[in-house]
Design a protein around this motif. Sequence first.
Motif, PDB file in Angstrom:
ATOM      1  N   THR A 238      38.356 -40.814  94.059  1.00 32.17           N
ATOM      2  CA  THR A 238      39.060 -39.540  94.229  1.00 32.17           C
ATOM      3  C   THR A 238      38.264 -38.590  95.102  1.00 32.17           C
ATOM      4  O   THR A 238      38.812 -37.927  95.997  1.00 32.17           O
TER       5      THR A 238
ATOM      6  N   THR B 220      38.510 -39.745  98.718  1.00 37.40           N
ATOM      7  CA  THR B 220      39.837 -39.463  99.258  1.00 37.40           C
ATOM      8  C   THR B 220      39.957 -38.005  99.668  1.00 37.40           C
ATOM      9  O   THR B 220      40.447 -37.679 100.756  1.00 37.40           O
ATOM     10  N   ASP B 221      39.486 -37.111  98.812  1.00 36.08           N
ATOM     11  CA  ASP B 221      39.544 -35.674  99.120  1.00 36.08           C
ATOM     12  C   ASP B 221      38.657 -35.337 100.314  1.00 36.08           C
ATOM     13  O   ASP B 221      39.041 -34.542 101.189  1.00 36.08           O
TER      14      ASP B 221
ATOM     15  N   GLU C 223      43.020 -49.867 100.294  1.00 36.58           N
ATOM     16  CA  GLU C 223      42.166 -48.728  99.964  1.00 36.58           C
ATOM     17  C   GLU C 223      41.408 -48.232 101.187  1.00 36.58           C
ATOM     18  O   GLU C 223      41.291 -47.020 101.412  1.00 36.58           O
TER      19      GLU C 223
ATOM     20  N   ALA D 278      43.664 -46.383 103.685  1.00 33.84           N
ATOM     21  CA  ALA D 278      44.079 -45.044 103.246  1.00 33.84           C
ATOM     22  C   ALA D 278      43.115 -43.970 103.735  1.00 33.84           C
ATOM     23  O   ALA D 278      43.512 -42.813 103.923  1.00 33.84           O
ATOM     24  N   PHE D 279      41.862 -44.320 103.966  1.00 28.26           N
ATOM     25  CA  PHE D 279      40.885 -43.324 104.413  1.00 28.26           C
ATOM     26  C   PHE D 279      41.189 -42.822 105.825  1.00 28.26           C
ATOM     27  O   PHE D 279      40.717 -41.763 106.215  1.00 28.26           O
TER      28      PHE D 279
END
Length: 282
Positions: free
Chosen positions: A172, A175-176, A226, A229-230
């Motif tokens: 998390t 991701t932020d 995953e 997504a970055f």
Amino acid sequence: MTTTPCPVELEQLGPDHFSRARAPRVYEVLLGGTEMYQCDRDTALDLYMVAAWVMLAARTNRWFTEVATETVLRLGVRQFLDLGCGLPNRPDLHQLVPEGCPVVYTDRDPGVLAHAKTRLDPGPPYRTTVVAADLLDMERLLASPEVTGAFDLSQPIAVTVHDVLPWNTDGTAITDAMAALRAWLPVGSTLSITHLTPDLNPGQVPEVVSVYERHGIAVRPRSRAEVNAFFGDFTHLGAGLAPVSQWSAHGSNVRHFNPYPARASDAPAFAGITVKTDHSRR
């Protein structure tokens, strides 16, 4: 240029700095460098015993920095941000770009910073800066005077995040942080990431993770989805998100010959280079 690390306070390094392995120093062992301790050599040997490809994987990842740099230079990008620069190991980023291009190196490891501040800031004609910063605190990093003073936000910036995110296990938080980075970057900027994955070697990557954890180093490989997504909705170049040893610019004149040929399973990491377009949201 001296190769002696600048002094740091022992309390900054921590009481186990010399007795417990650190990921950047283990990487240095795998690259054939010199800045390590016995604990790092022991960890590297244990890694080699379960996965003989680890040295090839490290060298392939290092090679990809050259590929990414040449790729973005051909796009006209002339500003560079290296997140999680690790220990200096030639060629370093500022040695791959034209003289006068601003290059900002960041890392959170005090031992790495001791070396980086001495060896990655050679002065004119280079414009390099080393910043003590954690990419998980991205907004503070981007607001630091070293970063704001180095970059012209009316022009694109090339960001390198190579073999850094696996050593941050809080998905998390990453991701932020990456979302904040993408939002900050000007249009035309590039984002290059390499990341360890179990997808390309499901048999041995978990064993590698176990060795690292046994030596006190947390690491989290991630799946293709995953890792992708970055990048958010930035546009992929070349082969897109591909095994690092097999990434190519597909028909461009980038010199992407790999001196460390490897099967995907022998360098089990994904690599991608993306561009922020006018249509990218963040």
